[in-house]
Design a protein around this motif. Structure first.
Motif, PDB file in Angstrom:
ATOM      1  N   LYS A  57      -1.655   0.678   6.694  1.00 35.91           N
ATOM      2  CA  LYS A  57      -1.073  -0.151   5.622  1.00 35.91           C
ATOM      3  C   LYS A  57      -2.033  -0.253   4.448  1.00 35.91           C
ATOM      4  O   LYS A  57      -3.244  -0.158   4.608  1.00 35.91           O
ATOM      5  CB  LYS A  57      -0.761  -1.563   6.153  1.00 35.91           C
ATOM      6  CG  LYS A  57       0.116  -1.572   7.372  1.00 35.91           C
ATOM      7  CD  LYS A  57       1.513  -1.997   7.237  1.00 35.91           C
ATOM      8  CE  LYS A  57       1.839  -3.023   6.231  1.00 35.91           C
ATOM      9  NZ  LYS A  57       3.264  -3.176   6.042  1.00 35.91           N
ATOM     10  N   MET A  58      -1.456  -0.449   3.262  1.00 39.49           N
ATOM     11  CA  MET A  58      -2.257  -0.612   2.050  1.00 39.49           C
ATOM     12  C   MET A  58      -1.893  -1.936   1.402  1.00 39.49           C
ATOM     13  O   MET A  58      -0.723  -2.340   1.388  1.00 39.49           O
ATOM     14  CB  MET A  58      -2.012   0.542   1.088  1.00 39.49           C
ATOM     15  CG  MET A  58      -2.531   1.862   1.596  1.00 39.49           C
ATOM     16  SD  MET A  58      -2.462   3.170   0.383  1.00 39.49           S
ATOM     17  CE  MET A  58      -0.740   3.581   0.408  1.00 39.49           C
ATOM     18  N   PHE A  59      -2.898  -2.595   0.825  1.00 39.67           N
ATOM     19  CA  PHE A  59      -2.727  -3.901   0.197  1.00 39.67           C
ATOM     20  C   PHE A  59      -3.512  -3.951  -1.100  1.00 39.67           C
ATOM     21  O   PHE A  59      -4.476  -3.205  -1.286  1.00 39.67           O
ATOM     22  CB  PHE A  59      -3.232  -5.016   1.116  1.00 39.67           C
ATOM     23  CG  PHE A  59      -2.635  -5.012   2.489  1.00 39.67           C
ATOM     24  CD1 PHE A  59      -1.433  -5.654   2.730  1.00 39.67           C
ATOM     25  CD2 PHE A  59      -3.264  -4.361   3.536  1.00 39.67           C
ATOM     26  CE1 PHE A  59      -0.869  -5.649   4.002  1.00 39.67           C
ATOM     27  CE2 PHE A  59      -2.710  -4.352   4.802  1.00 39.67           C
ATOM     28  CZ  PHE A  59      -1.509  -5.001   5.027  1.00 39.67           C
ATOM     29  N   ILE A  60      -3.115  -4.864  -1.989  1.00 35.61           N
ATOM     30  CA  ILE A  60      -3.878  -5.180  -3.199  1.00 35.61           C
ATOM     31  C   ILE A  60      -3.943  -6.695  -3.300  1.00 35.61           C
ATOM     32  O   ILE A  60      -2.933  -7.377  -3.123  1.00 35.61           O
ATOM     33  CB  ILE A  60      -3.238  -4.578  -4.475  1.00 35.61           C
ATOM     34  CG1 ILE A  60      -3.320  -3.066  -4.459  1.00 35.61           C
ATOM     35  CG2 ILE A  60      -3.923  -5.123  -5.717  1.00 35.61           C
ATOM     36  CD1 ILE A  60      -2.820  -2.385  -5.703  1.00 35.61           C
ATOM     37  N   ASN A  61      -5.129  -7.210  -3.594  1.00 37.26           N
ATOM     38  CA  ASN A  61      -5.331  -8.648  -3.736  1.00 37.26           C
ATOM     39  C   ASN A  61      -5.047  -9.039  -5.185  1.00 37.26           C
ATOM     40  O   ASN A  61      -5.808  -8.697  -6.080  1.00 37.26           O
ATOM     41  CB  ASN A  61      -6.765  -9.010  -3.340  1.00 37.26           C
ATOM     42  CG  ASN A  61      -6.961 -10.491  -3.196  1.00 37.26           C
ATOM     43  OD1 ASN A  61      -6.046 -11.276  -3.422  1.00 37.26           O
ATOM     44  ND2 ASN A  61      -8.166 -10.879  -2.823  1.00 37.26           N
ATOM     45  N   VAL A  62      -3.941  -9.744  -5.410  1.00 36.83           N
ATOM     46  CA  VAL A  62      -3.537 -10.174  -6.753  1.00 36.83           C
ATOM     47  C   VAL A  62      -3.520 -11.697  -6.781  1.00 36.83           C
ATOM     48  O   VAL A  62      -2.772 -12.321  -6.029  1.00 36.83           O
ATOM     49  CB  VAL A  62      -2.141  -9.618  -7.127  1.00 36.83           C
ATOM     50  CG1 VAL A  62      -1.716 -10.117  -8.497  1.00 36.83           C
ATOM     51  CG2 VAL A  62      -2.140  -8.105  -7.088  1.00 36.83           C
ATOM     52  N   SER A  63      -4.338 -12.290  -7.632  1.00 38.43           N
ATOM     53  CA  SER A  63      -4.401 -13.757  -7.766  1.00 38.43           C
ATOM     54  C   SER A  63      -4.571 -14.451  -6.419  1.00 38.43           C
ATOM     55  O   SER A  63      -3.820 -15.348  -6.071  1.00 38.43           O
ATOM     56  CB  SER A  63      -3.155 -14.295  -8.473  1.00 38.43           C
ATOM     57  OG  SER A  63      -3.075 -13.813  -9.774  1.00 38.43           O
ATOM     58  N   ASP A  64      -5.552 -14.012  -5.658  1.00 32.00           N
ATOM     59  CA  ASP A  64      -5.872 -14.597  -4.357  1.00 32.00           C
ATOM     60  C   ASP A  64      -4.744 -14.473  -3.339  1.00 32.00           C
ATOM     61  O   ASP A  64      -4.679 -15.239  -2.389  1.00 32.00           O
ATOM     62  CB  ASP A  64      -6.273 -16.068  -4.500  1.00 32.00           C
ATOM     63  CG  ASP A  64      -7.530 -16.227  -5.332  1.00 32.00           C
ATOM     64  OD1 ASP A  64      -8.368 -15.309  -5.288  1.00 32.00           O
ATOM     65  OD2 ASP A  64      -7.675 -17.257  -6.000  1.00 32.00           O
ATOM     66  N   LYS A  65      -3.844 -13.536  -3.543  1.00 30.77           N
ATOM     67  CA  LYS A  65      -2.786 -13.276  -2.565  1.00 30.77           C
ATOM     68  C   LYS A  65      -2.802 -11.794  -2.227  1.00 30.77           C
ATOM     69  O   LYS A  65      -2.760 -10.946  -3.123  1.00 30.77           O
ATOM     70  CB  LYS A  65      -1.418 -13.675  -3.137  1.00 30.77           C
ATOM     71  CG  LYS A  65      -0.301 -13.495  -2.134  1.00 30.77           C
ATOM     72  CD  LYS A  65       1.003 -14.051  -2.629  1.00 30.77           C
ATOM     73  CE  LYS A  65       2.060 -13.907  -1.550  1.00 30.77           C
ATOM     74  NZ  LYS A  65       3.371 -14.333  -1.996  1.00 30.77           N
ATOM     75  N   VAL A  66      -2.863 -11.491  -0.963  1.00 34.28           N
ATOM     76  CA  VAL A  66      -2.869 -10.097  -0.520  1.00 34.28           C
ATOM     77  C   VAL A  66      -1.424  -9.613  -0.464  1.00 34.28           C
ATOM     78  O   VAL A  66      -0.602 -10.167   0.263  1.00 34.28           O
ATOM     79  CB  VAL A  66      -3.554  -9.953   0.852  1.00 34.28           C
ATOM     80  CG1 VAL A  66      -3.512  -8.513   1.322  1.00 34.28           C
ATOM     81  CG2 VAL A  66      -4.995 -10.443   0.774  1.00 34.28           C
ATOM     82  N   MET A  67      -1.119  -8.581  -1.252  1.00 35.95           N
ATOM     83  CA  MET A  67       0.243  -8.059  -1.350  1.00 35.95           C
ATOM     84  C   MET A  67       0.305  -6.642  -0.787  1.00 35.95           C
ATOM     85  O   MET A  67      -0.630  -5.865  -0.957  1.00 35.95           O
ATOM     86  CB  MET A  67       0.700  -8.026  -2.810  1.00 35.95           C
ATOM     87  CG  MET A  67       0.729  -9.359  -3.492  1.00 35.95           C
ATOM     88  SD  MET A  67       1.307  -9.168  -5.193  1.00 35.95           S
ATOM     89  CE  MET A  67       1.232 -10.852  -5.758  1.00 35.95           C
ATOM     90  N   ASP A  68       1.426  -6.327  -0.118  1.00 37.13           N
ATOM     91  CA  ASP A  68       1.643  -4.966   0.358  1.00 37.13           C
ATOM     92  C   ASP A  68       1.678  -4.015  -0.828  1.00 37.13           C
ATOM     93  O   ASP A  68       2.130  -4.380  -1.921  1.00 37.13           O
ATOM     94  CB  ASP A  68       2.974  -4.860   1.105  1.00 37.13           C
ATOM     95  CG  ASP A  68       2.932  -5.552   2.453  1.00 37.13           C
ATOM     96  OD1 ASP A  68       1.833  -5.741   2.993  1.00 37.13           O
ATOM     97  OD2 ASP A  68       4.019  -5.902   2.961  1.00 37.13           O
ATOM     98  N   TYR A  69       1.220  -2.781  -0.606  1.00 38.82           N
ATOM     99  CA  TYR A  69       1.236  -1.770  -1.664  1.00 38.82           C
ATOM    100  C   TYR A  69       1.846  -0.488  -1.119  1.00 38.82           C
ATOM    101  O   TYR A  69       1.446   0.012  -0.070  1.00 38.82           O
ATOM    102  CB  TYR A  69      -0.189  -1.500  -2.166  1.00 38.82           C
ATOM    103  CG  TYR A  69      -0.248  -0.432  -3.223  1.00 38.82           C
ATOM    104  CD1 TYR A  69       0.076  -0.714  -4.538  1.00 38.82           C
ATOM    105  CD2 TYR A  69      -0.597   0.874  -2.899  1.00 38.82           C
ATOM    106  CE1 TYR A  69       0.039   0.265  -5.509  1.00 38.82           C
ATOM    107  CE2 TYR A  69      -0.628   1.862  -3.861  1.00 38.82           C
ATOM    108  CZ  TYR A  69      -0.307   1.555  -5.160  1.00 38.82           C
ATOM    109  OH  TYR A  69      -0.338   2.538  -6.125  1.00 38.82           O
ATOM    110  N   ASP A  70       2.821   0.031  -1.837  1.00 42.21           N
ATOM    111  CA  ASP A  70       3.441   1.310  -1.502  1.00 42.21           C
ATOM    112  C   ASP A  70       3.013   2.309  -2.574  1.00 42.21           C
ATOM    113  O   ASP A  70       3.106   2.015  -3.766  1.00 42.21           O
ATOM    114  CB  ASP A  70       4.968   1.154  -1.500  1.00 42.21           C
ATOM    115  CG  ASP A  70       5.680   2.405  -1.029  1.00 42.21           C
ATOM    116  OD1 ASP A  70       5.417   3.489  -1.594  1.00 42.21           O
ATOM    117  OD2 ASP A  70       6.506   2.300  -0.121  1.00 42.21           O
TER     118      ASP A  70
END
Length: 101
Positions: A57-70
């Motif tokens: 899985k891939m994620f990006i941390n945006v504004s202190d929230k870890v979001m899934d990344y496709d």
């Protein structure tokens, strides 16, 4: 709203973060309209592709929230400025295409 199958959001929309999370997780395109000289710093991790890998899985941390990344996710900015002048940092993170005739 959608335009030609793409998700469209205004840069000042309070739901920008939610729409970004949805599109990034599903690998959809997000069109951000109403861009002037600067872009919200919240988008910096996305523009810099600060991807975190955990297993497959891939994620990006945006504004202190870890979001899934496709990896199919695309982010487009649209401005009505006839000759936009962006900061060198922003120019390094993006590609400018001028469609004026």
């Amino acid at each position: 709203p959608t335009w030609n199958g793409q998700n469209v959001v205004h840069l000042s929309d309070p739901k920008l973060k939610d729409k970004l999370e949805f599109c990034m997780g599903d690998g959809k395109s997000l069109v951000v309209v109403g861009v002037e000289d600067e872009i919200d710093p919240m988008l910096d991790p996305v523009l810099e592709k600060e991807i975190i890998r955990k297993g497959s899985k891939m994620f990006i941390n945006v504004s202190d929230k870890v979001m899934d990344y496709d990896p199919n996710f695309r982010l487009y900015f649209i401005t009505r400025l006839p000759n936009p002048i962006f900061s060198p940092e922003l120019q390094a993170k993006t590609t400018l295409i001028d469609f004026t005739v």
